[in-house]
Motif scaffolding. Structure first.
Motif, PDB file in Angstrom:
ATOM      1  N   VAL A  85     -45.591  30.677 -42.256  1.00  0.00           N
ATOM      2  CA  VAL A  85     -44.472  30.428 -41.337  1.00  0.00           C
ATOM      3  C   VAL A  85     -44.549  31.307 -40.090  1.00  0.00           C
ATOM      4  O   VAL A  85     -44.358  30.813 -38.970  1.00  0.00           O
ATOM      5  N   PRO A  86     -44.858  32.611 -40.199  1.00  0.00           N
ATOM      6  CA  PRO A  86     -44.978  33.402 -38.964  1.00  0.00           C
ATOM      7  C   PRO A  86     -46.076  32.879 -38.032  1.00  0.00           C
ATOM      8  O   PRO A  86     -45.879  32.807 -36.809  1.00  0.00           O
ATOM      9  N   GLN A  89     -45.243  29.747 -35.707  1.00  0.00           N
ATOM     10  CA  GLN A  89     -44.237  29.811 -34.647  1.00  0.00           C
ATOM     11  C   GLN A  89     -44.708  29.305 -33.279  1.00  0.00           C
ATOM     12  O   GLN A  89     -43.937  28.645 -32.554  1.00  0.00           O
ATOM     13  N   PRO A  90     -45.951  29.583 -32.834  1.00  0.00           N
ATOM     14  CA  PRO A  90     -46.363  29.077 -31.522  1.00  0.00           C
ATOM     15  C   PRO A  90     -46.380  27.556 -31.414  1.00  0.00           C
ATOM     16  O   PRO A  90     -46.400  27.014 -30.300  1.00  0.00           O
ATOM     17  N   LEU A  92     -43.947  25.642 -32.505  1.00  0.00           N
ATOM     18  CA  LEU A  92     -42.569  25.167 -32.560  1.00  0.00           C
ATOM     19  C   LEU A  92     -41.876  25.328 -31.216  1.00  0.00           C
ATOM     20  O   LEU A  92     -41.488  26.424 -30.819  1.00  0.00           O
ATOM     21  N   GLN A 131     -38.780  29.884 -45.109  1.00  0.00           N
ATOM     22  CA  GLN A 131     -38.878  28.608 -44.398  1.00  0.00           C
ATOM     23  C   GLN A 131     -37.530  28.199 -43.799  1.00  0.00           C
ATOM     24  O   GLN A 131     -37.470  27.653 -42.699  1.00  0.00           O
ATOM     25  N   THR A 133     -35.216  30.051 -42.639  1.00  0.00           N
ATOM     26  CA  THR A 133     -34.924  30.797 -41.412  1.00  0.00           C
ATOM     27  C   THR A 133     -36.045  30.694 -40.372  1.00  0.00           C
ATOM     28  O   THR A 133     -35.777  30.703 -39.171  1.00  0.00           O
ATOM     29  N   GLY A 134     -37.292  30.576 -40.817  1.00  0.00           N
ATOM     30  CA  GLY A 134     -38.418  30.577 -39.884  1.00  0.00           C
ATOM     31  C   GLY A 134     -38.773  29.225 -39.321  1.00  0.00           C
ATOM     32  O   GLY A 134     -39.373  29.131 -38.237  1.00  0.00           O
ATOM     33  N   ILE A 135     -38.434  28.151 -40.044  1.00  0.00           N
ATOM     34  CA  ILE A 135     -38.642  26.788 -39.547  1.00  0.00           C
ATOM     35  C   ILE A 135     -37.298  26.172 -39.192  1.00  0.00           C
ATOM     36  O   ILE A 135     -37.108  25.640 -38.102  1.00  0.00           O
ATOM     37  N   ARG A 139     -35.062  20.979 -38.245  1.00  0.00           N
ATOM     38  CA  ARG A 139     -36.325  20.456 -37.716  1.00  0.00           C
ATOM     39  C   ARG A 139     -36.992  19.467 -38.662  1.00  0.00           C
ATOM     40  O   ARG A 139     -37.892  18.733 -38.264  1.00  0.00           O
TER      41      ARG A 139
END
Length: 329
Positions: A85-86, A89-90, A92, A131, A133-135, A139
């Motif tokens: 997930v980290p 990020q680019p 998204l 996921q 919080t990170g995605i 979405r």
């Protein structure tokens, strides 16, 4: 439309090759020799009855090399997703849709539903809410994967059967983003129906994966054997009956009964399930999304899962003994 396939192994590679051949703007995130081969030679697709097709593809190990996408289609195994997930990020942007083409109970399961469990987070498939919080569940577009494929060698994907990727919004709507992706997949020669009840399809596939996969890993039996042997068939049936009670408590409707579902597994023939293949190959085993998550849903709905509990304990110990459980966390 920019489409990134995150985890371009067998299924992701199959989808990517079909999209690229149809002229879609597609990029693949992969690693190792498979990535190197795709970069140097392109991605080759082998389909029965057709000549091999090699297409040039944009492939990268670092998602930062690809930039924001309209769609990110995640085709990793469930236990591998939280760790990436980290790195994702680019990819998204403000309007990026993340397509969850992952087997088992999805981490977003209780997004877009009403009732007392709305917004519930599942620790078994999303430890630490990584996921969520990170995605972000807003979405997500659901996807049930039906094709079977394998990596024949680095840079070469062999399609075995099936071409359907059912899509569905968590809230059941036929959204523009779902229809646009369905159109792109259809143009690539794939079936991509947009379903108003995607969770029903998730459970019908999960029904088999929940039971057949761990039983095969414990017994090393192929589907035709474990579905017809009286003892293992009874265990699989017990697991499926427990799962059905949980799913129906959550509003799921099953289009077939338990015995027809088991008979369908037997009809596949001498197939080695993905969990058995992972065990034999020394890869982390997909236990939590297929089995442990159903236990968690049982606790949330107040439905006991004694058969599932027994099989989960046995297969988890088998995987830990082999060093293949929890290693991807």
């Amino acid at each position: 439309m920019r489409i990134c396939i995150y985890g371009a192994g067998a299924i992701g590679g199959y989808m990517g090759a079909k999209l690229a051949r149809a002229g879609a703007e597609v990029a693949l995130v992969a690693r190792g020799p498979h990535l190197a081969a795709m970069r140097s030679k392109g991605l080759t697709l082998l389909e029965e009855g057709a000549d091999p097709v090699t297409v040039p593809v944009r492939a990268a190990e670092d998602p930062a090399d690809l930039g924001p996408q309209d769609y990110v289609i995640v085709t990793l195994k469930a236990h591998s997703v939280p760790a990436v997930v980290p790195a994702m990020q680019p990819l998204l942007g403000p309007a990026t849709t993340v397509v969850s083409a992952v087997n088992g109970v999805p981490w977003w399961y209780f997004h877009g539903v009403e009732g007392p469990l709305a917004g519930t987070r599942l620790a078994s498939v999303d430890p630490g809410d990584v996921q969520w919080t990170g995605i972000g569940p807003a979405r997500v577009l659901g996807c049930v994967v039906y094709p079977a494929a394998e990596i024949a060698e680095s840079g070469v994907v062999r399609h075995i059967e099936g071409n359907r990727f059912s899509l569905g919004e968590p809230d059941g709507s036929k959204s523009e983003r779902a229809l646009r992706l369905a159109e792109a997949l259809t143009a690539a020669g794939l079936k991509a129906p947009v379903r108003p009840r995607i969770r029903d399809e998730i459970w019908v596939k999960l029904w088999g994966n929940l039971s057949f996969n761990p039983i095969s890993a414990l017994t090393h039996a192929t589907l035709d054997v474990l579905c017809t042997d009286p003892g293992t068939r009874a265990v699989a049936r017990g697991m499926m009956v427990e799962a059905q009670a949980i799913a129906e408590a959550l509003g799921v409707k099953f289009p077939i009964d338990v015995d027809r579902r088991i008979d369908g597994g037997a009809a596949v023939g001498a197939h080695r399930t993905s969990m058995l293949q992972d065990l034999d190959a020394g890869r982390p085993m997909e236990i939590d999304a297929l089995v442990t998550a159903v236990q968690e849903l049982g606790r949330l709905t107040g439905h006991p899962t004694p058969t599932i509990d027994t099989v989960q304990a046995l297969v988890a110990l088998r995987a830990r003994t082999a060093g293949l459980y929890g290693t991807a966390r």
